[in-house]
Design an enzyme around this catalytic site. Structure first.
Site, PDB file in Angstrom:
ATOM      1  N   VAL A  20       0.827  -1.208   0.000  1.00  0.00           N
ATOM      2  CA  VAL A  20       0.000   0.000   0.000  1.00  0.00           C
ATOM      3  C   VAL A  20       0.860   1.255   0.000  1.00  0.00           C
ATOM      4  CG1 VAL A  20      -1.703   1.315   1.309  1.00  0.00           C
ATOM      5  CG2 VAL A  20      -1.929  -1.161   1.124  1.00  0.00           C
ATOM      6  N   ASP A  38      10.238   3.453   6.633  1.00  0.00           N
ATOM      7  CA  ASP A  38       9.925   2.073   7.003  1.00  0.00           C
ATOM      8  C   ASP A  38      10.944   1.626   8.039  1.00  0.00           C
ATOM      9  OD1 ASP A  38       8.158  -0.337   5.407  1.00  0.00           O
ATOM     10  OD2 ASP A  38       9.735  -1.004   6.761  1.00  0.00           O
ATOM     11  N   ARG A  43      14.659  -3.372   3.547  1.00  0.00           N
ATOM     12  CA  ARG A  43      13.711  -2.916   2.541  1.00  0.00           C
ATOM     13  C   ARG A  43      14.066  -1.507   2.073  1.00  0.00           C
ATOM     14  NH1 ARG A  43       8.835  -5.602   1.971  1.00  0.00           N
ATOM     15  NH2 ARG A  43       7.807  -3.635   1.385  1.00  0.00           N
ATOM     16  N   THR A  88      -2.559  -4.086   9.105  1.00  0.00           N
ATOM     17  CA  THR A  88      -3.389  -4.357  10.284  1.00  0.00           C
ATOM     18  C   THR A  88      -3.894  -5.796  10.181  1.00  0.00           C
ATOM     19  OG1 THR A  88      -5.170  -3.232   9.064  1.00  0.00           O
ATOM     20  CG2 THR A  88      -4.133  -2.019  10.856  1.00  0.00           C
ATOM     21  N   THR A 123      -6.425  -0.349   7.297  1.00  0.00           N
ATOM     22  CA  THR A 123      -7.791  -0.811   7.530  1.00  0.00           C
ATOM     23  C   THR A 123      -8.020  -1.074   9.017  1.00  0.00           C
ATOM     24  OG1 THR A 123      -7.832  -1.837   5.353  1.00  0.00           O
ATOM     25  CG2 THR A 123      -9.496  -2.564   6.928  1.00  0.00           C
ATOM     26  N   CYS A 263      -6.811  -8.686   3.056  1.00  0.00           N
ATOM     27  CA  CYS A 263      -8.009  -7.834   2.999  1.00  0.00           C
ATOM     28  C   CYS A 263      -9.275  -8.641   3.262  1.00  0.00           C
ATOM     29  CB  CYS A 263      -8.101  -7.142   1.635  1.00  0.00           C
ATOM     30  SG  CYS A 263      -6.862  -5.853   1.400  1.00  0.00           S
ATOM     31  N   ARG A 334       0.854 -13.669   2.471  1.00  0.00           N
ATOM     32  CA  ARG A 334       0.143 -13.420   3.724  1.00  0.00           C
ATOM     33  C   ARG A 334      -1.229 -14.066   3.724  1.00  0.00           C
ATOM     34  NH1 ARG A 334       0.365  -7.058   4.328  1.00  0.00           N
ATOM     35  NH2 ARG A 334       0.369  -7.232   2.072  1.00  0.00           N
TER      36      ARG A 334
END
Length: 429
Positions: A20, A38, A43, A88, A123, A263, A334
């Protein structure tokens, strides 16, 4: 604030540079000055070289961007407008895991100044921004919400692997803590969202809108999955039924499958958590979740039953699973429900090999305890096409025969080889 951002006299920061955060940061960096933050230094090192650790973006996407990638709080202090885009997830008990979000809030709070803005994209359940995040911002900064700093919420709508519905082409829901903050936040997002913005009346409304987007999809897919179980007992193909029903103009086109990812398989639990907290037992939502969470085990059990009907010795059986990511053409593992298929098959004593051109074997080992094999073997008693990667959708039946033992079963979860497998036993949801 708005004019300063546009003129590059003030800087926008994105906290959390995953699926995202990174696309958002790069989109803004083509227009204004951006800090990409981050906590993962590895990364950050990759992104400084123009490499997306998630494998979604190309080096070209980094070109022409005014962005500084960092994991340093000192660099983050230079920002005045913060966008929080950390994950989240849920824990092993399907409860919301807010640790990344609350940690990010504490990080922002440490560098927050008078006049700054904070917008959350992660979210959450309705009320989380105001009840859980803002108190941390106040505590860490010593500032007062609304008087010293403003907060908004704009739910992310990034769809990994989707090159059509990108950030700029999807209407952005935005909200603020007042009319002035809503105006500033809206205008800033308009810099990168060609489709425009939808102004929600409150932060809580925007949070709720995000939650029900994926809850609605989850429930519709759960219905398709339950129908597929019924139609399997009736010995008719679910996809043929859906094709026929789909000729009606208002029929909603959903299909059965494994529901994983960060999601659809997660967001409904945030809503049910808040619902229970308020004293309401959410029966329909949890019923859908129960069906979808059980689909991996269902596919594995049907595979075992089909092999048994072919006279296979189950404890000596070999199964190849093609695909391990949570959806097609992404590297993201994930909450992949393929893991449930693997674990259920192994509980029967079945030997399972897994291949995937996109997944990382070390990540799978760390997350789920199994690894990829370098290449498919032979003499498999069943082949499960679990993820419809581009590499898998135009194979010939002879390919599957070359990997199969006699009387092998092809389990095609998404039904992409329906009516194309003639010589091998075929089954799909």
């Amino acid at each position: 604030m708005l004019e300063q951002i546009i003129n590059k006299h003030a800087t926008l920061a994105v906290i959390g540079l995953g699926y995202v955060g990174l696309p958002i940061a790069l989109a803004f960096a083509k227009k204004i000055k951006v800090i990409g933050f981050d906590i993962n230094s590895h990364r950050i090192s990759l992104m400084q070289q123009g490499i997306d650790p998630s494998g979604e973006l190309t080096t070209k996407d980094f070109e022409g961007c005014d962005i500084t990638f960092t994991h340093s709080l000192d660099d983050l202090r230079k920002a005045s407008f913060f966008i929080v885009a950390v994950p989240t997830p849920i824990d092993t008990h399907t409860m919301p895991d807010l640790k990344p979000l609350l940690s990010a809030s504490a990080t922002v709070g440490k560098v927050l100044k008078k006049g700054d803005y904070v917008v959350y994209e992660s979210t959450v359940y309705p009320g989380c921004t105001e009840e859980d995040c803002i108190p941390i911002l106040e505590q860490e900064s010593g500032l007062i919400f609304k008087k010293d700093f403003k907060v908004g919420y704009s739910p992310e709508r990034i769809n990994p692997g989707d090159k059509e519905h990108t950030l700029s082409k999807i209407t952005k829901v935005v909200s603020g803590c007042g009319e002035d903050s809503l105006h500033v936040i809206s205008e800033i997002y308009k810099l990168v969202v060609e489709a425009g913005v939808h102004k929600a009346s409150s932060i809580k409304v925007a949070e709720a809108a995000k939650i029900i987007e994926n809850t609605q999809r989850d429930l519709n897919i759960a219905l398709m999955n339950e129908l597929s179980m019924i139609f399997d007992r009736l010995k008719i193909n679910t996809y043929e039924v859906l094709e026929a029903a789909g000729t009606k103009w208002n029929f909603l086109r959903f299909s059965p499958g494994l529901v994983g990812g960060h999601c659809i398989g997660v967001d409904p639990y945030y809503l049910t958590y808040k619902s229970k907290e308020l004293g309401h037992d959410p029966k329909v939502i949890l019923s859908g979740r129960q069906i979808n969470d059980a689909m991996g085990a269902y596919v594995a059990k049907r595979t075992v039953q089909l092999m048994a009907k072919q006279g296979k010795d189950i404890v000596k059986a070999k199964v190849l699973i093609m695909g391990a990511t949570f959806k097609e053409n992404v590297e993201d593992i994930r909450n992949s429900k393929v893991a449930d298929v693997v674990n259920e098959l192994r509980s029967f004593g079945v030997h399972v090999d897994i291949i995937d051109p996109h997944a990382d074997s070390d990540e799978l080992k760390h997350e789920y305890g199994f690894e990829l094999v370098p290449q498919a073997g032979s003499n498999y008693d069943a082949i499960i096409l679990a993820v419809s990667h581009t590499e898998y959708i135009k194979l010939e039946e002879s390919f599957f025969e070359s990997l199969s033992a006699s009387k092998a079963v092809i389990v095609d979860i998404k039904g992409i080889y329906r009516n194309k497998i003639k010589r091998l036993e075929y089954w799909s949801l």
